[in-house]
Design a protein around this motif. Structure first.
Motif, PDB file in Angstrom:
ATOM      1  N   HIS A 169      45.059  -4.724  21.784  1.00  0.00           N
ATOM      2  CA  HIS A 169      45.677  -3.880  22.814  1.00  0.00           C
ATOM      3  C   HIS A 169      46.964  -4.502  23.327  1.00  0.00           C
ATOM      4  N   HIS A 170      46.956  -5.802  23.522  1.00  0.00           N
ATOM      5  CA  HIS A 170      48.109  -6.473  24.124  1.00  0.00           C
ATOM      6  C   HIS A 170      49.266  -6.633  23.128  1.00  0.00           C
ATOM      7  N   ARG A 174      50.386  -2.737  22.828  1.00  0.00           N
ATOM      8  CA  ARG A 174      51.250  -3.078  23.982  1.00  0.00           C
ATOM      9  C   ARG A 174      50.923  -2.225  25.204  1.00  0.00           C
ATOM     10  N   LEU A 178      44.715  -5.687  28.546  1.00  0.00           N
ATOM     11  CA  LEU A 178      44.516  -7.116  28.846  1.00  0.00           C
ATOM     12  C   LEU A 178      45.024  -7.470  30.226  1.00  0.00           C
ATOM     13  N   ARG A 179      46.130  -6.904  30.626  1.00  0.00           N
ATOM     14  CA  ARG A 179      46.697  -7.222  31.951  1.00  0.00           C
ATOM     15  C   ARG A 179      45.769  -6.805  33.087  1.00  0.00           C
TER      16      ARG A 179
END
Length: 182
Positions: A169-170, A174, A178-179
């Motif tokens: 995902h990160h 993008r 994760l954030r």
């Protein structure tokens, strides 16, 4: 009086993030302690010490379980990224459900296996002895240890999927998945 549901958050709550990362550190510690122990001959005192620390980290994970479940259920989780493919939310729920299940069952299996083997579990630093579970006899030792070991190996796979999905995902998609936990 009508109460409107809270708006979705951009990130998980601070408490849930702390519990997540503390659990991750404890899982890594328990795994490393168990794996290192295998390289040390039986009867060497450091092997027994590693096992006590392994069991203490497992019990710490067990102690974090209920607060972690409560924080997850009450935390108004952030919405999945809108660009996620159909079914992604169901896969996320399945993976998290399996991980939470292992976080509950694995320490209990380890505790039962240790007690079936006649091991006294002493918590490092405080020298407190964990009370024995009733009805756990030596006849269960092999089965409990095998189940604990097998579930541990399966847990490695679940963790790899979890970490892999977060990195995918990160780094590839993008998106903010994760954030939300950082």
């Amino acid at each position: 009086m009508i109460v409107e549901p809270a708006a979705p958050r951009e990130r998980h709550t601070r408490l849930l993030r702390w519990l997540h990362w503390l659990s991750a550190v404890l899982v890594v510690a328990a795994s490393v302690l168990a794996e290192i122990r295998e390289f040390i001959p039986r009867g060497v005192p450091v092997r027994a010490a590693l096992m006590q620390w392994h069991m203490a980290t497992g019990l710490a994970l067990l102690a974090l379980y209920l607060p972690r479940v409560a924080a997850r259920l009450l935390g108004n989780a952030p919405a999945a990224p809108p660009e996620a493919f159909a079914g992604a939310r169901q896969l996320e729920r399945l993976l998290h459900g399996l991980i939470y299940g292992v976080l509950l069952v694995q320490p209990l299996l380890g505790l039962a296996a240790a007690q079936a083997a006649g091991r006294t579990i002493t918590l490092p630093l405080v020298s407190a002895i964990v009370p024995a579970l009733p009805g756990i006899g030596g006849a269960w030792e092999g089965a409990l240890e095998n189940a604990h070991s097998l579930l541990g190996r399966l847990f490695y796979g679940l963790i790899a999927l979890h970490v892999g999905a977060a990195l995918w995902h990160h780094l590839v998609r993008r998106d903010a998945t994760l954030r939300r936990m950082l």
